[in-house]
Structures are given as C-alpha cells and as structure tokens.
Motif scaffolding. Structure first.
Motif, PDB file in Angstrom:
ATOM      1  N   ARG A 102       0.809  -1.229   0.000  1.00  5.71           N
ATOM      2  CA  ARG A 102       0.000   0.000   0.000  1.00  5.71           C
ATOM      3  C   ARG A 102       0.842   1.279   0.000  1.00  5.71           C
ATOM      4  O   ARG A 102       0.318   2.363  -0.210  1.00  5.71           O
ATOM      5  CB  ARG A 102      -0.921   0.033   1.223  1.00  5.71           C
ATOM      6  N   GLN A 104       2.862   4.235  -1.172  1.00  2.00           N
ATOM      7  CA  GLN A 104       3.023   4.919  -2.456  1.00  2.00           C
ATOM      8  C   GLN A 104       4.339   5.681  -2.537  1.00  2.00           C
ATOM      9  O   GLN A 104       5.029   5.615  -3.539  1.00  2.00           O
ATOM     10  CB  GLN A 104       1.850   5.865  -2.705  1.00  2.00           C
ATOM     11  N   THR A 126       0.278   6.431   1.937  1.00  2.00           N
ATOM     12  CA  THR A 126      -0.524   5.448   1.222  1.00  2.00           C
ATOM     13  C   THR A 126      -1.609   6.223   0.474  1.00  2.00           C
ATOM     14  O   THR A 126      -1.690   7.444   0.598  1.00  2.00           O
ATOM     15  CB  THR A 126      -1.184   4.443   2.195  1.00  2.00           C
TER      16      THR A 126
END
Length: 159
Positions: A102, A104, A126
């Motif tokens: 999850r 990013q 995330t």
C-alpha cells in the motif's frame, strides 16, 4: 502474548517535545497572567486566582514532563519486508500495520527544531493517509526512507 514493535525513536525526541511544550506553556502563562490581572482588577475572590495558578502549574507539569516521557516510552516501530508496524499513544495505545504493497511514497521532513537536534521524521504515504515515524536520527531517517522505498518498489512489482 502480543509482541509490540521493537525499534524506538531517538531519545532526543524528549528534548524536542519538551521544548515545543515549553513554548505552548509560556503562551498559556501569559494568557493566565492577563486573566489574573483582570480578575484582581475586578476584585474577584482570591481563591479563584489561586485555583487558576494551580491549574496552570498542573498543566505545566503534564505538558513539559509527564506527557513527553509517556509518549516517548510508548512510541515504537518495526519495518519488515511485508509491512510497517507503528505503536503510539499515551493512555490509548494505537497500533497500525501498513502493508508494504500500500505504500506509495516515503518522505523525510525536518523542521527547524528537529534540525537543531539532528533529527528527522519519516512520512509513509498510502492512498488513504500518511503515517509518521517522528524524531529519528537524520542518518537513520534517511536509511529508513530508502529501505521502505526499496521494499515498496519490490512489493509493487509483485502485484
């Protein structure tokens, strides 16, 4: 038996949090002094002024000494290949698990107070939110940012 995360944030976080609390407490004392001045000017009973001073003293103790110590003692984290686990809280302990898949992107942030003590915070972003690991040594924060970034890249490739 539930194992809590093992890594701690820097002990210098106590100094940073106490200094930050000191600024807030100083503002609170200035406001209290203004209120006390007007209470005295309008001949309010002395016990109210004494009560206000007592509340300020208790607030000062909690803000500068007790809360930062409890906060530091509770704050822990672990970074594993599959997930990041965070634990924080004073009275209510919050444990968060962030799946690596999850993540990013990962940032480090450093305000003037953290910079003075050679500390930085790592922000794990995330899609839904951002999670902060506060007050790590600068080198540790940079190393952790790179490590999480590399693990997140591997996790994305697995999808």
């Amino acid at each position: 038996m539930i194992l809590e995360p093992q890594k701690r944030i820097s002990e210098k976080a106590l100094t940073v949090w106490r200094f930050s609390a000191f600024i807030k407490v100083a503002i609170s004392w200035i406001l209290a002094a203004v209120v006390i001045f007007f209470l005295h000017r309008f001949h309010v009973p002395l016990w109210i002024i004494v009560l206000l001073i007592a509340v300020e003293l208790i607030f000062t103790y909690f803000s500068i000494y007790l809360i930062p110590s409890l906060k530091w003692r509770r704050w822990r984290y672990d970074v594993r290949e599959e997930e990041i686990e965070l634990q924080e809280g004073i009275f209510i302990v919050k444990r968060t698990i962030i799946p690596m898949i999850r993540v990013q992107h990962v940032d480090t942030v450093q305000g003037p107070l953290l910079r003075k003590y050679q500390l930085a915070s790592v922000i794990v972003n995330t899609a839904a939110t951002a999670h902060e690991i506060p007050a790590l040594e600068e080198s540790e924060a940079e190393e952790l940012r790179r490590f999480i970034s590399n693990l997140a890249r591997v996790a994305d490739e697995d999808v």
